[in-house]
Design a protein around this motif. Sequence first.
Motif, mmCIF file in Angstrom:
data_model
loop_
_atom_site.group_PDB
_atom_site.id
_atom_site.type_symbol
_atom_site.label_atom_id
_atom_site.label_comp_id
_atom_site.label_asym_id
_atom_site.label_seq_id
_atom_site.Cartn_x
_atom_site.Cartn_y
_atom_site.Cartn_z
ATOM 1 N N THR A 35 139.893 193.597 10.162
ATOM 2 C CA THR A 35 141.348 193.531 10.265
ATOM 3 C C THR A 35 141.743 193.440 11.738
ATOM 4 O OG1 THR A 35 141.723 194.701 8.187
ATOM 5 C CG2 THR A 35 143.509 194.780 9.808
ATOM 6 N N THR A 36 141.094 194.235 12.576
ATOM 7 C CA THR A 36 141.376 194.178 14.010
ATOM 8 C C THR A 36 140.990 192.830 14.593
ATOM 9 O OG1 THR A 36 141.095 196.568 14.230
ATOM 10 C CG2 THR A 36 140.868 195.257 16.243
ATOM 11 N N VAL A 37 139.808 192.332 14.260
ATOM 12 C CA VAL A 37 139.355 191.031 14.764
ATOM 13 C C VAL A 37 140.333 189.936 14.331
ATOM 14 C CG1 VAL A 37 137.550 189.261 14.556
ATOM 15 C CG2 VAL A 37 136.915 191.655 14.937
ATOM 16 N N ILE A 38 140.715 189.939 13.077
ATOM 17 C CA ILE A 38 141.628 188.913 12.546
ATOM 18 C C ILE A 38 142.991 189.013 13.218
ATOM 19 C CG2 ILE A 38 142.910 188.204 10.473
ATOM 20 C CD1 ILE A 38 140.247 188.988 8.917
ATOM 21 N N GLU A 39 143.540 190.215 13.300
ATOM 22 C CA GLU A 39 144.870 190.376 13.896
ATOM 23 C C GLU A 39 144.882 189.978 15.367
ATOM 24 O OE1 GLU A 39 146.018 194.392 12.927
ATOM 25 O OE2 GLU A 39 146.584 193.812 10.881
ATOM 26 N N GLU A 40 143.856 190.368 16.100
ATOM 27 C CA GLU A 40 143.810 190.011 17.519
ATOM 28 C C GLU A 40 143.613 188.511 17.703
ATOM 29 O OE1 GLU A 40 144.739 191.967 19.966
ATOM 30 O OE2 GLU A 40 145.000 193.585 18.505
ATOM 31 N N SER A 41 142.809 187.891 16.845
ATOM 32 C CA SER A 41 142.613 186.444 16.911
ATOM 33 C C SER A 41 143.912 185.703 16.597
ATOM 34 C CB SER A 41 141.513 186.002 15.941
ATOM 35 O OG SER A 41 140.276 186.527 16.331
ATOM 36 N N LEU A 42 144.649 186.204 15.608
ATOM 37 C CA LEU A 42 145.938 185.590 15.268
ATOM 38 C C LEU A 42 146.948 185.782 16.401
ATOM 39 C CD1 LEU A 42 146.255 186.505 11.499
ATOM 40 C CD2 LEU A 42 145.899 184.231 12.468
ATOM 41 N N ASP A 43 146.960 186.967 16.999
ATOM 42 C CA ASP A 43 147.865 187.204 18.129
ATOM 43 C C ASP A 43 147.570 186.226 19.267
ATOM 44 O OD1 ASP A 43 149.194 189.261 16.846
ATOM 45 O OD2 ASP A 43 148.180 190.858 17.964
ATOM 46 N N LEU A 44 146.282 186.027 19.560
ATOM 47 C CA LEU A 44 145.887 185.096 20.604
ATOM 48 C C LEU A 44 146.313 183.682 20.247
ATOM 49 C CD1 LEU A 44 144.400 184.453 23.240
ATOM 50 C CD2 LEU A 44 142.298 184.282 21.884
ATOM 51 N N ALA A 45 146.081 183.279 18.994
ATOM 52 C CA ALA A 45 146.476 181.935 18.561
ATOM 53 C C ALA A 45 147.983 181.744 18.674
ATOM 54 C CB ALA A 45 146.003 181.687 17.124
ATOM 55 N N GLU A 46 148.757 182.763 18.288
ATOM 56 C CA GLU A 46 150.206 182.657 18.366
ATOM 57 C C GLU A 46 150.682 182.577 19.823
ATOM 58 O OE1 GLU A 46 151.697 185.939 16.019
ATOM 59 O OE2 GLU A 46 151.607 184.754 14.183
ATOM 60 N N SER A 47 150.074 183.371 20.695
ATOM 61 C CA SER A 47 150.492 183.317 22.100
ATOM 62 C C SER A 47 150.090 181.996 22.728
ATOM 63 C CB SER A 47 149.945 184.515 22.895
ATOM 64 O OG SER A 47 148.551 184.444 23.020
ATOM 65 N N SER A 48 148.949 181.456 22.341
ATOM 66 C CA SER A 48 148.524 180.140 22.841
ATOM 67 C C SER A 48 149.489 179.054 22.367
ATOM 68 C CB SER A 48 147.110 179.810 22.379
ATOM 69 O OG SER A 48 146.183 180.696 22.949
ATOM 70 N N ALA A 49 149.901 179.147 21.095
ATOM 71 C CA ALA A 49 150.825 178.146 20.527
ATOM 72 C C ALA A 49 152.182 178.213 21.223
ATOM 73 C CB ALA A 49 150.975 178.355 19.032
ATOM 74 N N SER A 50 152.619 179.421 21.576
ATOM 75 C CA SER A 50 153.944 179.547 22.205
ATOM 76 C C SER A 50 153.931 179.032 23.651
ATOM 77 C CB SER A 50 154.420 180.998 22.152
ATOM 78 O OG SER A 50 153.640 181.803 23.007
#
Length: 110
Positions: free
Chosen positions: A93-108
């Motif tokens: 859950t931590t790995v997935i959430e942190e990966s998604l956070d990174l993807a979202e910040s990269s997209a923004s």
Amino acid sequence: MPEASAAVDTSIASLIARPHPATVSGCRAAIDEIDAVLAALLEYRAGLTERVQQLKPVGGHAGRDADREAEIVAGMARRAPRLGPERLTRIMTTVIEESLDLAESSASRR
């Protein structure tokens, strides 16, 4: 990229096939080697997560797939039975959430 996958499998197999060291410093050195491989794998996984988010119609945390995440944990629990599904759920859950956070910040930033 099957060749790279086979090389990683061989590299990881050689790390985990070793007997546990007999000293604290030996154990720490082995842990450092594993952490280096783990960091590289997490970096690669984060890049793949970012690509998946670009390809999905609904990305980020809103596009999370609970069934897919359960499959990931179940597969890992088969490979790491001592960790068990509860611990692996927390870890992934931590790995997935942190990966998604990174993807979202990269997209923004695009």
